[in-house]
Design a protein around this motif. Structure first.
Motif, PDB file in Angstrom:
ATOM      1  N   VAL A 177     -21.182 -23.613  -4.505  1.00 20.72           N
ATOM      2  CA  VAL A 177     -21.761 -22.898  -3.547  1.00 20.72           C
ATOM      3  C   VAL A 177     -23.040 -22.208  -4.541  1.00 20.72           C
ATOM      4  O   VAL A 177     -23.840 -22.603  -5.756  1.00 20.72           O
ATOM      5  N   THR A 178     -24.069 -23.069  -3.551  1.00 15.92           N
ATOM      6  CA  THR A 178     -25.682 -22.827  -3.924  1.00 15.92           C
ATOM      7  C   THR A 178     -26.313 -21.820  -2.872  1.00 15.92           C
ATOM      8  O   THR A 178     -26.237 -21.632  -1.535  1.00 15.92           O
ATOM      9  N   PHE A 179     -27.350 -20.568  -3.648  1.00 12.75           N
ATOM     10  CA  PHE A 179     -27.127 -19.643  -3.092  1.00 12.75           C
ATOM     11  C   PHE A 179     -29.166 -19.521  -3.337  1.00 12.75           C
ATOM     12  O   PHE A 179     -28.882 -20.072  -4.735  1.00 12.75           O
ATOM     13  N   ARG A 180     -30.472 -19.674  -2.617  1.00  9.56           N
ATOM     14  CA  ARG A 180     -31.633 -19.041  -2.969  1.00  9.56           C
ATOM     15  C   ARG A 180     -32.035 -17.372  -1.844  1.00  9.56           C
ATOM     16  O   ARG A 180     -31.550 -18.060  -0.833  1.00  9.56           O
ATOM     17  N   TYR A 181     -33.028 -16.428  -2.127  1.00 10.76           N
ATOM     18  CA  TYR A 181     -33.866 -15.535  -1.899  1.00 10.76           C
ATOM     19  C   TYR A 181     -34.638 -16.246  -0.693  1.00 10.76           C
ATOM     20  O   TYR A 181     -35.403 -17.473  -1.694  1.00 10.76           O
ATOM     21  N   PRO A 182     -35.074 -16.271   0.090  1.00  9.34           N
ATOM     22  CA  PRO A 182     -35.897 -16.472   0.958  1.00  9.34           C
ATOM     23  C   PRO A 182     -37.092 -16.524  -0.057  1.00  9.34           C
ATOM     24  O   PRO A 182     -38.031 -17.428   0.133  1.00  9.34           O
ATOM     25  N   ASP A 183     -37.300 -15.812  -0.504  1.00  9.14           N
ATOM     26  CA  ASP A 183     -38.888 -15.735  -1.336  1.00  9.14           C
ATOM     27  C   ASP A 183     -39.003 -16.353  -2.559  1.00  9.14           C
ATOM     28  O   ASP A 183     -40.221 -15.555  -4.098  1.00  9.14           O
ATOM     29  N   ARG A 184     -37.768 -16.527  -3.218  1.00  5.56           N
ATOM     30  CA  ARG A 184     -37.825 -17.488  -4.211  1.00  5.56           C
ATOM     31  C   ARG A 184     -37.179 -18.962  -4.625  1.00  5.56           C
ATOM     32  O   ARG A 184     -36.682 -19.186  -3.615  1.00  5.56           O
ATOM     33  N   PRO A 185     -38.462 -19.740  -4.933  1.00  9.15           N
ATOM     34  CA  PRO A 185     -38.385 -21.052  -4.747  1.00  9.15           C
ATOM     35  C   PRO A 185     -37.053 -21.954  -5.343  1.00  9.15           C
ATOM     36  O   PRO A 185     -36.325 -22.869  -5.082  1.00  9.15           O
ATOM     37  N   ASP A 186     -36.562 -21.398  -6.361  1.00 13.00           N
ATOM     38  CA  ASP A 186     -35.320 -21.636  -7.291  1.00 13.00           C
ATOM     39  C   ASP A 186     -33.965 -21.201  -6.966  1.00 13.00           C
ATOM     40  O   ASP A 186     -33.928 -19.585  -6.445  1.00 13.00           O
ATOM     41  N   PRO A 187     -32.821 -21.728  -6.726  1.00 11.64           N
ATOM     42  CA  PRO A 187     -31.972 -21.357  -6.195  1.00 11.64           C
ATOM     43  C   PRO A 187     -31.359 -19.834  -6.706  1.00 11.64           C
ATOM     44  O   PRO A 187     -31.375 -20.519  -9.085  1.00 11.64           O
ATOM     45  N   ILE A 221     -15.583 -15.689 -16.409  1.00  7.21           N
ATOM     46  CA  ILE A 221     -17.102 -16.798 -16.014  1.00  7.21           C
ATOM     47  C   ILE A 221     -17.946 -15.860 -16.880  1.00  7.21           C
ATOM     48  O   ILE A 221     -18.264 -15.019 -16.338  1.00  7.21           O
ATOM     49  N   HIS A 222     -18.670 -17.039 -17.939  1.00  9.16           N
ATOM     50  CA  HIS A 222     -19.870 -16.556 -17.922  1.00  9.16           C
ATOM     51  C   HIS A 222     -21.563 -17.227 -17.562  1.00  9.16           C
ATOM     52  O   HIS A 222     -21.007 -18.386 -16.640  1.00  9.16           O
ATOM     53  N   LEU A 223     -22.332 -16.540 -16.668  1.00 13.71           N
ATOM     54  CA  LEU A 223     -23.344 -17.268 -16.139  1.00 13.71           C
ATOM     55  C   LEU A 223     -24.639 -17.663 -17.122  1.00 13.71           C
ATOM     56  O   LEU A 223     -24.835 -16.197 -17.340  1.00 13.71           O
ATOM     57  N   GLU A 224     -25.391 -18.272 -16.713  1.00 13.65           N
ATOM     58  CA  GLU A 224     -26.546 -18.473 -17.305  1.00 13.65           C
ATOM     59  C   GLU A 224     -27.381 -19.438 -15.879  1.00 13.65           C
ATOM     60  O   GLU A 224     -26.995 -20.058 -15.722  1.00 13.65           O
ATOM     61  N   ASN A 225     -28.897 -18.390 -15.804  1.00  9.93           N
ATOM     62  CA  ASN A 225     -29.864 -19.291 -14.664  1.00  9.93           C
ATOM     63  C   ASN A 225     -28.459 -19.424 -13.515  1.00  9.93           C
ATOM     64  O   ASN A 225     -29.553 -20.957 -12.813  1.00  9.93           O
ATOM     65  N   GLY A 226     -28.010 -19.221 -13.122  1.00 13.34           N
ATOM     66  CA  GLY A 226     -27.389 -19.858 -11.511  1.00 13.34           C
ATOM     67  C   GLY A 226     -26.560 -20.648 -12.069  1.00 13.34           C
ATOM     68  O   GLY A 226     -25.679 -21.574 -11.209  1.00 13.34           O
ATOM     69  N   ARG A 227     -25.897 -20.750 -13.505  1.00 12.85           N
ATOM     70  CA  ARG A 227     -24.458 -21.982 -13.500  1.00 12.85           C
ATOM     71  C   ARG A 227     -23.686 -21.670 -14.285  1.00 12.85           C
ATOM     72  O   ARG A 227     -24.042 -19.849 -15.259  1.00 12.85           O
ATOM     73  N   VAL A 228     -22.917 -21.800 -13.957  1.00 10.17           N
ATOM     74  CA  VAL A 228     -21.766 -21.380 -14.835  1.00 10.17           C
ATOM     75  C   VAL A 228     -21.504 -22.250 -16.309  1.00 10.17           C
ATOM     76  O   VAL A 228     -21.518 -23.538 -16.944  1.00 10.17           O
ATOM     77  N   VAL A 229     -21.327 -21.559 -17.724  1.00  8.21           N
ATOM     78  CA  VAL A 229     -21.482 -22.212 -19.079  1.00  8.21           C
ATOM     79  C   VAL A 229     -20.165 -21.614 -19.724  1.00  8.21           C
ATOM     80  O   VAL A 229     -20.232 -20.736 -18.971  1.00  8.21           O
ATOM     81  N   PRO A 230     -20.018 -22.059 -20.838  1.00  7.78           N
ATOM     82  CA  PRO A 230     -18.643 -21.970 -21.323  1.00  7.78           C
ATOM     83  C   PRO A 230     -19.113 -21.045 -22.621  1.00  7.78           C
ATOM     84  O   PRO A 230     -19.607 -20.346 -22.646  1.00  7.78           O
ATOM     85  N   ALA A 231     -17.554 -19.625 -22.287  1.00  9.54           N
ATOM     86  CA  ALA A 231     -18.198 -18.576 -22.955  1.00  9.54           C
ATOM     87  C   ALA A 231     -16.046 -18.939 -23.572  1.00  9.54           C
ATOM     88  O   ALA A 231     -15.433 -19.214 -23.630  1.00  9.54           O
ATOM     89  N   ASP A 232     -16.507 -17.497 -24.975  1.00  9.55           N
ATOM     90  CA  ASP A 232     -15.532 -17.621 -25.210  1.00  9.55           C
ATOM     91  C   ASP A 232     -13.908 -16.710 -24.552  1.00  9.55           C
ATOM     92  O   ASP A 232     -14.151 -15.220 -24.953  1.00  9.55           O
ATOM     93  N   SER A 233     -13.206 -17.728 -24.091  1.00  8.16           N
ATOM     94  CA  SER A 233     -12.476 -16.687 -23.013  1.00  8.16           C
ATOM     95  C   SER A 233     -11.598 -15.478 -24.585  1.00  8.16           C
ATOM     96  O   SER A 233     -10.933 -15.318 -23.853  1.00  8.16           O
ATOM     97  N   SER A 234     -11.721 -15.942 -25.257  1.00 11.04           N
ATOM     98  CA  SER A 234     -11.240 -14.445 -26.271  1.00 11.04           C
ATOM     99  C   SER A 234     -12.341 -13.435 -26.187  1.00 11.04           C
ATOM    100  O   SER A 234     -11.152 -11.705 -26.965  1.00 11.04           O
TER     101      SER A 234
END
Length: 590
Positions: free
Chosen positions: A376-386, A576-589
């Motif tokens: 899934v990719t999503f961007r708001y109409p008033d924002r250039p970056d997703p 799930i850990h998000l940063e800047n709209g992407r999934v990044v590794p997180a400490d599952s513990s």
């Protein structure tokens, strides 16, 4: 559609909307015609009597004239009352229907319409602009008709009694009344548009300032906000001044028309029909006698553009397309379900609520997917970056997925996509085995229930707020969901406007209990629902947060928990850990 044609289109739309009340409006129009005729006759009768007395002394009784004036005055007053009564009855009925029509049209756009337009602007249109349309239903149709028929009748009567030249002079004077009312018509429409926009901007500015008051005071930016308010107020004041200036010019021109027109008709009549003095004086009296009807046109020059602009804004809001298109034939969910027995009246017992969902069903197992986001990719109409980019998420039935990340990482956007407040730019959101686009918003919202950080609560009791989710829920079910949300609030407690009598934590727990009750209305019961907690426990201490999440998990529902604190997500089956709209590794513990 051009701006030139839009007012006429809005006018035709209003006339079509008023069609169900045409019988009552017809009575109002008739009462106005007869009432204004009586008022004009009340002025014309003395003029005619004076002329008759001068030409035929002793043939007319003063008592007859006085009696006639009394009858005409009483008739004019009674007919005026009938006109106002029937006109406002029709207007209030139509305004009620209009409010319902607006609600039906705006609800499918919510809540995304709030993000796009602003809550205060939406309320300004849905409440204040609808009220401004009242002037059309109550004070436009009847005056416009009478302003045509009464002058025409006066001119015809004058032609028959005082001769064509006198009738022509009267026609010119009455036509001048129409011309005066049309002075600045184009500028009036433009001013009405500026006023509507300025009022909406001021309303939104005040609402935003009050909402972020602490931020403004802490940052020391109060003067900047006040300066912006002064600028908006100056724009509103300039438009009001321009409108008042045009109204003053029209009012002065109307006064000159009445006095000058009376003299003109009198002079023309005396010059062309000296032998018909009573009829000439009567014709001259018809100028001030019809002034009331034409004065209404002068007022309409201000109120009608405002009403048409309000109509334009209401239609623009109500007729806007939802941000998510609905399928012509929604697809039913495909997840297998199996019936379960009704639950005992103690309230929650696993997958369902007694007395709320008598045919609750639960997952029968297998490989059913409760919810899934795929690339899934999503961007708001008033924002250039997703705000989200190539995000995937899998929620199995009865499991809990935790989503964490810093502010602006896209966590709440996932909640909105699961609710189908928006559709992704790329990728798919699947609910109960079906693409949410094909499932349709109505079915998605029956399955997905969301509790967010800043819930809206009614100024009512705890029970009344809970029963928004299930009007027929028994007290036992309400008490059970309150226990699930770790809320000790009594059902009969009044919580104040927006829950102001409660602490922030109490408001959140009450809203969470309502959401749990709402989830029990899903087609598959509580086990067939998807529960999304979007920072729904942010005002709780860590121990209460853990108890609340654990209580929700015991229901057997499929749950997405969005939180800043990792501790809140400790009971989750997957993180799930998000940063800047992407999934990044997180400490599952965590």
């Amino acid at each position: 559609m051009t701006q030139r044609n839009r007012p006429m289109t809005d006018l035709r739309w209003l006339l079509a909307f008023a069609a169900p009340a045409r019988g009552v409006l017809a009575v109002s129009v008739l009462a106005r015609l007869l009432g204004h005729t009586a008022s004009a006759a009340a002025l014309a009768l003395p003029a005619w009597a004076i002329g008759a007395a001068l030409t035929q002394p002793g043939d007319l009784s003063v008592l007859v004239v006085v009696a006639g004036l009394i009858v005409l005055a009483l008739a004019a007053g009674a007919l005026r009352y009938l006109e106002q009564l029937t006109g406002h009855l029709a207007a209030f009925r139509l305004l009620g229907e209009l409010r319902i029509w607006v609600m039906h049209r705006v609800l499918p756009q919510a809540p995304a319409v709030i993000d796009v337009r602003g809550a205060a602007r939406v309320l300004d249109v849905a409440v204040r602009d609808v009220d401004r349309i009242e002037v059309f239903f109550a004070h436009t149709i009847a005056p416009a008709i009478s302003a045509v028929l009464l002058p025409a009748a006066a001119i015809g009567f004058t032609a028959a009694t005082a001769g064509p030249p006198t009738a022509l002079s009267l026609a010119l004077v009455l036509a001048a009344g129409w011309a005066v009312s049309l002075l600045g018509r184009g500028a009036g429409r433009q001013t009405a548009r500026v006023l509507g926009r300025a009022r909406g901007d001021i309303t939104q500015h005040v609402a935003d300032s009050l909402r972020v008051r602490d931020v403004i005071q802490g940052a020391g930016t109060l003067e900047e906000r006040l300066a912006a308010m002064r600028e908006l107020d100056a724009r509103l004041g300039a438009a009001l001044t321009a409108r008042s200036r045009r109204a003053g010019v029209r009012h002065g021109a109307t006064a000159m028309r009445v006095w000058g027109g009376t003299l003109l008709v009198l002079l023309v009549g005396l010059a062309t029909a000296p032998g018909a003095l009573p009829a000439v004086l009567l014709a001259a009296a018809l100028v001030p006698g019809t002034a009331t009807g034409l004065d209404t046109l002068e007022r309409l020059a201000v109120s009608l553009p405002a009403g048409l602009e309000a109509t334009r804004r209401v239609r623009e809001l109500a007729e806007a397309s939802p941000l998510v298109p609905e399928p012509s034939e929604p697809t039913a969910p495909t997840g297998p379900t199996a019936p379960i027995s009704p639950i005992s009246p103690t309230g929650l017992r696993g997958p369902g609520f007694s007395g709320v969902s008598t045919q609750a069903t639960a997952p029968a197992g297998g490989s059913r997917i409760a919810a899934e986001l795929t690339d899934v990719t999503f961007r708001y109409p008033d924002r250039p970056d997703p705000v989200l980019e190539s995000i995937s998420l899998h929620l199995a039935p009865g499991t809990t997925v935790g989503i964490t990340g810093p502010t602006g990482s896209g966590k709440s956007t996932i909640a909105r996509l699961l609710q189908r407040h928006r559709d992704p730019e790329a990728g798919t959101v699947t609910i109960d085995g079906v693409d949410a686009r094909r499932l349709g918003s109505t079915q998605v919202q029956r399955i997905v229930a969301v509790a967010d950080q800043d819930p809206f609560l009614l100024d009512a009791t705890v029970a009344a707020n809970l029963r928004l989710a299930a009007p027929g829920a028994p007290d036992a079910a309400l008490e059970e969901v309150l226990r699930t949300a770790c809320s000790p609030l009594p059902l009969d407690r009044c919580i104040g406007p927006r829950g102001s009598a409660l602490s922030g934590g109490e408001r959140q727990r009450l809203a969470l209990a309502r959401t749990v009750l709402r989830a029990g209305q899903a087609p598959g019961g509580i086990a067939g629902a998807i529960l999304v907690l979007d920072e729904a426990t942010s005002h709780q201490d860590p121990l209460t947060q853990e108890r609340v999440v654990a209580g929700v998990q015991r229901l057997g529902t499929s749950t997405v928990v969005i939180a800043h604190r990792h501790e809140t997500l400790r009971p989750a089956d997957h993180l799930i850990h998000l940063e800047n709209g992407r999934v990044v590794p997180a400490d599952s513990s965590c």
